[in-house]
Motif scaffolding. Structure first.
Motif, mmCIF file in Angstrom:
data_model
loop_
_atom_site.group_PDB
_atom_site.id
_atom_site.type_symbol
_atom_site.label_atom_id
_atom_site.label_comp_id
_atom_site.label_asym_id
_atom_site.label_seq_id
_atom_site.Cartn_x
_atom_site.Cartn_y
_atom_site.Cartn_z
ATOM 1 N N HIS A 137 -16.438 -0.162 7.967
ATOM 2 C CA HIS A 137 -15.935 -1.046 6.897
ATOM 3 C C HIS A 137 -15.076 -0.275 5.902
ATOM 4 O O HIS A 137 -14.980 -0.647 4.736
ATOM 5 C CB HIS A 137 -17.113 -1.653 6.120
ATOM 6 C CG HIS A 137 -17.634 -2.905 6.745
ATOM 7 N ND1 HIS A 137 -18.485 -2.897 7.805
ATOM 8 C CD2 HIS A 137 -17.394 -4.207 6.473
ATOM 9 C CE1 HIS A 137 -18.756 -4.141 8.147
ATOM 10 N NE2 HIS A 137 -18.104 -4.959 7.362
ATOM 11 N N SER A 138 -14.475 0.821 6.353
ATOM 12 C CA SER A 138 -13.839 1.738 5.397
ATOM 13 C C SER A 138 -12.387 1.389 5.060
ATOM 14 O O SER A 138 -11.758 2.096 4.294
ATOM 15 C CB SER A 138 -13.890 3.160 5.964
ATOM 16 O OG SER A 138 -13.098 3.228 7.146
ATOM 17 N N THR A 139 -11.850 0.337 5.645
ATOM 18 C CA THR A 139 -10.399 0.124 5.546
ATOM 19 C C THR A 139 -9.986 -1.052 4.638
ATOM 20 O O THR A 139 -8.968 -1.692 4.901
ATOM 21 C CB THR A 139 -9.807 -0.111 6.951
ATOM 22 O OG1 THR A 139 -10.494 -1.244 7.501
ATOM 23 C CG2 THR A 139 -9.970 1.071 7.874
ATOM 24 N N GLY A 140 -10.793 -1.301 3.587
ATOM 25 C CA GLY A 140 -10.470 -2.406 2.674
ATOM 26 C C GLY A 140 -9.053 -2.273 2.111
ATOM 27 O O GLY A 140 -8.284 -3.241 2.077
ATOM 28 N N LYS A 141 -8.705 -1.046 1.686
ATOM 29 C CA LYS A 141 -7.393 -0.793 1.077
ATOM 30 C C LYS A 141 -6.265 -1.094 2.088
ATOM 31 O O LYS A 141 -5.266 -1.717 1.759
ATOM 32 C CB LYS A 141 -7.336 0.695 0.685
ATOM 33 C CG LYS A 141 -6.551 0.975 -0.560
ATOM 34 C CD LYS A 141 -6.732 2.412 -1.026
ATOM 35 C CE LYS A 141 -5.967 3.361 -0.127
ATOM 36 N NZ LYS A 141 -6.253 4.741 -0.246
ATOM 37 N N GLU A 142 -6.471 -0.662 3.304
ATOM 38 C CA GLU A 142 -5.433 -0.840 4.332
ATOM 39 C C GLU A 142 -5.268 -2.325 4.674
ATOM 40 O O GLU A 142 -4.146 -2.806 4.842
ATOM 41 C CB GLU A 142 -5.802 -0.051 5.603
ATOM 42 C CG GLU A 142 -5.666 1.463 5.463
ATOM 43 C CD GLU A 142 -6.765 2.128 4.642
ATOM 44 O OE1 GLU A 142 -7.801 1.473 4.375
ATOM 45 O OE2 GLU A 142 -6.605 3.296 4.260
ATOM 46 N N ILE A 173 -5.940 2.824 12.232
ATOM 47 C CA ILE A 173 -4.919 3.860 12.477
ATOM 48 C C ILE A 173 -4.237 4.224 11.151
ATOM 49 O O ILE A 173 -3.961 5.384 10.864
ATOM 50 C CB ILE A 173 -3.871 3.377 13.517
ATOM 51 C CG1 ILE A 173 -4.526 3.195 14.888
ATOM 52 C CG2 ILE A 173 -2.700 4.360 13.612
ATOM 53 C CD1 ILE A 173 -3.603 2.587 15.956
ATOM 54 N N MET A 174 -3.996 3.191 10.331
ATOM 55 C CA MET A 174 -3.349 3.419 9.039
ATOM 56 C C MET A 174 -4.186 4.385 8.190
ATOM 57 O O MET A 174 -3.679 5.326 7.585
ATOM 58 C CB MET A 174 -3.200 2.068 8.330
ATOM 59 C CG MET A 174 -2.316 2.080 7.129
ATOM 60 S SD MET A 174 -1.963 0.350 6.703
ATOM 61 C CE MET A 174 -1.180 0.588 5.127
ATOM 62 N N ARG A 175 -5.499 4.174 8.181
ATOM 63 C CA ARG A 175 -6.376 5.048 7.402
ATOM 64 C C ARG A 175 -6.415 6.451 8.011
ATOM 65 O O ARG A 175 -6.367 7.453 7.295
ATOM 66 C CB ARG A 175 -7.783 4.448 7.350
ATOM 67 C CG ARG A 175 -8.738 5.267 6.500
ATOM 68 C CD ARG A 175 -10.006 4.490 6.184
ATOM 69 N NE ARG A 175 -10.839 5.216 5.241
ATOM 70 C CZ ARG A 175 -11.811 6.040 5.591
ATOM 71 N NH1 ARG A 175 -12.083 6.236 6.875
ATOM 72 N NH2 ARG A 175 -12.522 6.668 4.667
ATOM 73 N N PHE A 176 -6.489 6.514 9.329
ATOM 74 C CA PHE A 176 -6.523 7.809 10.022
ATOM 75 C C PHE A 176 -5.265 8.619 9.667
ATOM 76 O O PHE A 176 -5.335 9.814 9.386
ATOM 77 C CB PHE A 176 -6.617 7.554 11.536
ATOM 78 C CG PHE A 176 -6.531 8.794 12.379
ATOM 79 C CD1 PHE A 176 -7.539 9.746 12.352
ATOM 80 C CD2 PHE A 176 -5.439 9.009 13.214
ATOM 81 C CE1 PHE A 176 -7.460 10.888 13.132
ATOM 82 C CE2 PHE A 176 -5.350 10.155 13.999
ATOM 83 C CZ PHE A 176 -6.367 11.099 13.952
ATOM 84 N N ARG A 177 -4.120 7.937 9.664
ATOM 85 C CA ARG A 177 -2.861 8.635 9.388
ATOM 86 C C ARG A 177 -2.841 9.202 7.959
ATOM 87 O O ARG A 177 -2.378 10.329 7.744
ATOM 88 C CB ARG A 177 -1.673 7.666 9.574
ATOM 89 C CG ARG A 177 -0.306 8.297 9.395
ATOM 90 C CD ARG A 177 0.805 7.277 9.465
ATOM 91 N NE ARG A 177 0.658 6.188 8.516
ATOM 92 C CZ ARG A 177 0.825 6.286 7.202
ATOM 93 N NH1 ARG A 177 1.174 7.438 6.655
ATOM 94 N NH2 ARG A 177 0.648 5.244 6.420
#
Ligand code: XUL
Length: 567
Positions: A137-142, A173-177
């Motif tokens: 659930h870590s991608t709220g911002k993305e 992927i956006m967060r990973f980048r």
């Protein structure tokens, strides 16, 4: 030909399973490897690592490779004659991604059959050793960035089949980048869990599957192509970044029955597979589930487990932020619709336990609950226009996005008010209302995915709740399927659906008049023995009652809004 075997795998969160069938659809051998138990050295819990503070959930990729070694060993011990396997397909947990390094392709192509896979695919092939899991659930911002920049949840759903979701691969992927720019730069290719598994089988990087690609928020479903704008945003907003990410993602195979090539020589030499055995696309676990039976358009599968999942096959591409649409894994022009609820059996059990305190059950633990549910009139009213509407979310809910709570309303003509103690016999009246509430919510959302009337042909129920006759009856009353409600006994739906797909990919005929392949559903329906696979558990459509439940849907929607907006 009668000796031929077809192998289906399921690489899911907690285990990897295999099932081999013959061309009569009969299961021949099954095996599974549970990550926490059979590959304990990776120290996962329920197959994953969790960082609660960062809301991250992820799994080590090399663990899956080791588990696959163990699974092949188990199949060998069980006596599987690998030489008879004609085709292999599979299913993977959806949304997870695997980041390959530059060395991956050459190493996959030169596997040494004297060694295990884990001895060779040991981490050097990956630019990142972990795969983000669907529970992350870590991608709220993305997700916010994608929706804010590209026109909101409706627009993203219209383009990609779903609004932006935390677990979907694009936001991940956006967060990973942004989190690991150096690792992202070193990433040669990106696979989904499904295409990663196909790659291990092929000994080369496999294209992404036509249905599983729809769980990324990156694929333009109506136009069958990557969505340039979302890909650009995910890649950092530049044209060069977009081009590079498109290269990393590679091709999408639009034919779910395509021969992707022969199995890698590694397996031929080490296990005695035939060099003719071919690999057909590996899809997502939910798309594979709808292949475990000849699901016709207008049919619905309701999986009544800890959570509730509803799957439909539909010719209608009608999107909404409250559900998911995927391309069908085998049939062009069809789609799979999906609803995923958090509150399923737990919410029902809570009401059951409260009822059992005041009316101890006579037989099994559900007898008092079921009696209360089936002796209460529909919508809790004997006559007149009022109705009882309840909402039961002991856990935070995804559909609708709502905090935990219980709400009880009386709907009187066009107005809704909170039920008073005199108006609602708690907890007895909750038995029927919770079943109605869960089914009305599904009908409200599944209806538009089905037909102009929203009425299904059949509802198939699976999972623990399908053994409860009261649940099946209320499901039949509310969905009103024209042919009824059927119970399906399947513990291995994803692996079985994959094995059926492998069989279809091998044997599907071309229709000489249209030049098109025989569809998966027609192929399976010809071979599937309904009398042994399903049992009718409810008649379904009851004239007048289905219509009555239809009339209450707007009030139910309002009740949900009140719940969502209440502090
Ligand atoms: C579907 C989803 C889960 C996983 C489970 O969107 O996230 O059902 O596919 O493996």
């Amino acid at each position: 030909m009668n000796d031929d075997l077809f192998l289906g795998f399921d690489l899911s969160t907690q285990q990897i399973k295999a099932i081999a069938i013959n061309s009569k659809l009969q299961p021949i051998i099954e095996a599974n490897v549970e990550f926490d138990v059979d590959t304990p050295e990776y120290l996962t819990k329920k197959g994953v690592f969790t960082n609660a503070e960062r809301q991250e959930v992820y799994a080590p990729v090399v663990m899956w490779i080791k588990a696959f070694d163990v699974l092949l060993g188990k199949l060998q011990m069980a006596g599987l004659d690998f030489a008879k396997v004609k085709c292999i397909s599979g299913a993977g947990q959806q949304h997870g991604s695997v980041f390959w390094s530059e060395d991956a392709e050459s190493m996959l192509a030169s596997l040494d059959s004297e060694k295990t896979l884990a001895e060779q695919l040991d981490g050097r092939q990956f630019s990142h050793d972990m795969s983000p899991n669907w529970q992350d659930h870590s991608t709220g911002k993305e997700c916010d960035a994608i929706e804010d920049t590209l026109g909101g949840p409706e627009k993203i759903a219209q383009l990609t089949g779903s609004k932006a979701h935390h677990r979907f691969t694009g936001p991940q992927i956006m967060r990973f980048r942004t989190l690991h720019p150096e690792k992202y730069d070193k990433t040669w290719r990106i696979s989904l869990v499904s295409s990663f598994f196909a790659s291990i089988l092929l000994g080369k990087i496999a294209p992404i599957d036509v249905s599983d690609v729809c769980g990324m928020n990156l694929w333009d479903i109506p136009n069958s192509k990557w969505n340039d704008e979302i890909v650009r945003l995910v890649a950092g907003g530049t044209e060069a970044g977009k081009v590079e990410l498109l290269r990393k993602l590679g091709e999408v195979e639009l034919d779910g029955g395509k021969d992707l090539g022969p199995i890698s020589n590694y397996y031929v030499r080490r296990f005695g597979f035939s060099s003719d055995c071919f690999i057909t696309p590996v899809t997502g676990d939910n798309p594979a589930t709808i292949l475990a039976l000849p699901l016709r358009p207008l049919d619905v599968i309701v999986s009544l487990g800890t959570s509730t999942t509803l799957l439909v096959s539909t010719p209608v591409y009608k999107t909404s932020p409250s559900y998911h649409i995927f391309s069908h894994p085998t049939t062009k022009g069809l789609y799979m619709g999906m609803l995923c609820y958090c509150n399923g059996s737990l919410a029902r059990e809570k009401v059951r336990d409260e009822i059992n305190v005041i009316s101890p059950p006579s037989s099994d633990s559900w007898s008092s609950f079921n009696e209360a549910a089936l002796t209460s009139p529909p919508l809790g009213v004997d006559s007149g226009n009022t109705s009882k509407i309840g909402i039961y979310f002991p856990l935070p809910e995804i559909i609708p996005d709502c905090k935990p709570g219980v709400w009880r309303f009386i709907n009187d003509a066009d107005s809704l008010h909170n039920a008073s103690a005199e108006e609602w016999d708690i907890p007895t009246a909750d038995a029927r209302t919770i079943l109605e509430s869960q089914n009305l919510s599904m009908r409200l959302r599944a209806g538009p995915m089905l037909s102009s009337t929203g009425q299904p042909r059949r509802v198939y129920v699976v999972g623990g709740g399908s053994r409860n006759p009261a649940i099946c009856e209320v499901t039949g009353q509310i969905f009103g399927p024209t042919e009824g409600v059927f119970k399906l006994e399947l513990s291995n739906a994803c692996a079985l659906g994959s094995a059926y797909k492998a069989l279809w990919s091998t044997q599907r005929m071309v229709d000489s008049s249209t030049g098109e392949y025989e569809t998966f559903d027609d192929f399976l329906a010809d071979r599937w023995d309904e009398s042994t696979m399903i049992a009718k558990v409810d008649v379904g459509y009851r004239k007048g009652l289905w219509e009555k439940y239809g009339e209450v849907l707007p009030a139910f929607e309002t009740a949900e809004k009140v719940a969502v907006e209440s502090k």
